[in-house]
Design a protein around this motif. Structure first.
Motif, mmCIF file in Angstrom:
data_model
loop_
_atom_site.group_PDB
_atom_site.id
_atom_site.type_symbol
_atom_site.label_atom_id
_atom_site.label_comp_id
_atom_site.label_asym_id
_atom_site.label_seq_id
_atom_site.Cartn_x
_atom_site.Cartn_y
_atom_site.Cartn_z
ATOM 1 N N ARG A 278 0.826 -1.207 0.000
ATOM 2 C CA ARG A 278 0.000 0.000 0.000
ATOM 3 C C ARG A 278 0.859 1.255 0.000
ATOM 4 O O ARG A 278 0.454 2.288 -0.530
ATOM 5 C CB ARG A 278 -0.920 -0.008 1.215
ATOM 6 C CG ARG A 278 -1.950 -1.135 1.192
ATOM 7 C CD ARG A 278 -2.968 -0.950 0.048
ATOM 8 N NE ARG A 278 -3.576 0.368 0.110
ATOM 9 C CZ ARG A 278 -4.568 0.701 0.909
ATOM 10 N NH1 ARG A 278 -5.089 -0.216 1.715
ATOM 11 N NH2 ARG A 278 -5.048 1.919 0.914
ATOM 12 N N TYR B 139 -2.868 3.000 -13.688
ATOM 13 C CA TYR B 139 -2.945 4.454 -13.748
ATOM 14 C C TYR B 139 -1.960 5.034 -12.738
ATOM 15 O O TYR B 139 -1.636 4.407 -11.736
ATOM 16 C CB TYR B 139 -4.363 4.943 -13.387
ATOM 17 C CG TYR B 139 -5.374 4.835 -14.493
ATOM 18 C CD1 TYR B 139 -5.913 3.607 -14.853
ATOM 19 C CD2 TYR B 139 -5.790 5.960 -15.202
ATOM 20 C CE1 TYR B 139 -6.840 3.512 -15.883
ATOM 21 C CE2 TYR B 139 -6.727 5.877 -16.216
ATOM 22 C CZ TYR B 139 -7.243 4.647 -16.552
ATOM 23 O OH TYR B 139 -8.162 4.555 -17.574
ATOM 24 N N GLN C 279 -1.311 8.605 -10.379
ATOM 25 C CA GLN C 279 -1.922 9.834 -9.892
ATOM 26 C C GLN C 279 -0.918 10.604 -9.051
ATOM 27 O O GLN C 279 -0.487 10.117 -8.006
ATOM 28 C CB GLN C 279 -3.175 9.514 -9.063
ATOM 29 C CG GLN C 279 -3.927 10.759 -8.606
ATOM 30 C CD GLN C 279 -5.150 10.429 -7.777
ATOM 31 O OE1 GLN C 279 -5.212 9.375 -7.157
ATOM 32 N NE2 GLN C 279 -6.128 11.312 -7.769
ATOM 33 N N MET D 135 0.737 7.974 -6.595
ATOM 34 C CA MET D 135 -0.113 6.827 -6.274
ATOM 35 C C MET D 135 -0.267 6.024 -7.562
ATOM 36 O O MET D 135 -0.622 6.586 -8.607
ATOM 37 C CB MET D 135 -1.481 7.291 -5.780
ATOM 38 C CG MET D 135 -2.475 6.180 -5.559
ATOM 39 S SD MET D 135 -2.200 5.288 -4.024
ATOM 40 C CE MET D 135 -3.093 6.369 -2.893
ATOM 41 N N LEU E 152 -2.380 3.253 -9.308
ATOM 42 C CA LEU E 152 -3.691 2.630 -9.180
ATOM 43 C C LEU E 152 -3.857 1.530 -10.215
ATOM 44 O O LEU E 152 -3.494 1.697 -11.379
ATOM 45 C CB LEU E 152 -4.787 3.668 -9.386
ATOM 46 C CG LEU E 152 -4.889 4.762 -8.327
ATOM 47 C CD1 LEU E 152 -5.675 5.951 -8.848
ATOM 48 C CD2 LEU E 152 -5.557 4.218 -7.065
ATOM 49 N N GLY F 4 -8.526 -0.587 -7.453
ATOM 50 C CA GLY F 4 -7.983 -0.993 -6.175
ATOM 51 C C GLY F 4 -7.673 0.222 -5.311
ATOM 52 O O GLY F 4 -7.912 1.363 -5.708
ATOM 53 N N ALA F 5 -7.140 -0.040 -4.124
ATOM 54 C CA ALA F 5 -6.864 1.023 -3.152
ATOM 55 C C ALA F 5 -5.598 1.805 -3.487
ATOM 56 O O ALA F 5 -5.363 2.863 -2.906
ATOM 57 C CB ALA F 5 -6.762 0.439 -1.760
ATOM 58 N N GLY F 6 -4.791 1.295 -4.400
ATOM 59 C CA GLY F 6 -3.607 2.015 -4.821
ATOM 60 C C GLY F 6 -2.361 1.661 -4.032
ATOM 61 O O GLY F 6 -2.424 1.152 -2.903
ATOM 62 N N ARG G 276 1.057 3.671 -2.907
ATOM 63 C CA ARG G 276 1.689 4.995 -2.865
ATOM 64 C C ARG G 276 3.194 4.845 -2.840
ATOM 65 O O ARG G 276 3.737 4.115 -2.004
ATOM 66 C CB ARG G 276 1.230 5.771 -1.639
ATOM 67 C CG ARG G 276 1.912 7.130 -1.481
ATOM 68 C CD ARG G 276 1.251 7.967 -0.407
ATOM 69 N NE ARG G 276 -0.116 8.302 -0.757
ATOM 70 C CZ ARG G 276 -0.455 9.253 -1.630
ATOM 71 N NH1 ARG G 276 0.475 9.957 -2.246
ATOM 72 N NH2 ARG G 276 -1.722 9.502 -1.881
#
Lengths: 112, 117
Positions: B9, B35, B37, B89, B91, B109-111, B113
């Protein structure tokens, strides 16, 4: 090239107010439009999906509308609560492409 | 069905190190997307797979980035020789089918970081 713009970039309102978030896109050749919520440091939670043939969708206190011809969508939040504080992202599914294009988001703060 | 899972995570690394992220899509989904971010921006498309085939890559995916989906199930995204500009992040999303018809949507998903020091 499809561009998605969200206005305002940030919004702060007192608890209980109704509010509208705006999303505009430059190319009307889209299939669906989806609104997401993102809490700080977290992933994306889908809120509402408006399919091409639809003009609006509702879920609880949320209502999203879509006007493809004008390239606009709005997310209406009724009776806002502090728990609604988050970043709201809109994204469009482009015709002929295997991807979502996102706006930069609106950071919403609801003050108790 | 536990949704789309991403691991780790959060990863903190020093500049120049290599990092790898893993994504486990929803089991019956044959399409998988990555992706990126950055802070204050919306997610930007990096690449996508149909089963094990990588069908599209964004120009954002420099030579230091490589993504694989060897058996058409989980996927990995590796970043070599990390730079501070890679901090973001990452994703992952999956879909049951392609997005061309409008019949399918992405589940995210929650990504993961990444912080590069």
């Amino acid at each position: 090239k499809q561009e998605v713009t969200q206005i305002p970039a940030a919004l702060s309102v007192p608890e209980g107010e109704n509010l509208v978030l705006n999303c505009s896109f430059t190319d009307s050749a889209i299939y669906n439009l989806q609104w997401f919520r993102q809490d700080p440091g977290k992933g994306l939670t889908s809120l509402l999906l408006i399919q091409s043939s639809q003009r609006e969708q509702t879920s609880g206190r949320l209502n999203a509308s879509l006007d493809k011809s004008s390239g606009r969508s709005t997310l209406y939040i009724a009776a806002s609560q502090p728990g609604d504080s988050a970043t709201y992202l809109c994204a469009v599914y482009i015709q002929g492409a295997q991807k979502l294009v996102f706006g930069q988001g609106t950071r919403l703060t609801i003050n108790p | 069905d536990t949704g789309v899972s991403q691991d780790p995570r959060h990863k903190i690394t020093k500049r120049g190190q290599n990092v790898t992220f893993r994504c486990d899509p929803i089991s019956e989904h044959n399409r998988l997307y990555w992706y990126r971010q950055t802070l204050g921006q919306g997610p930007e498309f990096l690449t996508y797979f149909q089963n094990e085939a990588q069908l599209e890559k964004s120009r954002l995916l420099s030579d230091r980035f490589s993504a694989e989906r060897p058996k058409g199930s989980f996927s990995t995204l590796e970043i070599q020789r990390t730079e501070q500009g890679d901090s973001a992040m990452y994703l992952c999303a999956s879909s049951l089918g392609g997005l061309l018809s409008g019949a399918n949507v992405l589940t995210f998903g929650a990504g993961s970081r990444l912080t590069v020091l």
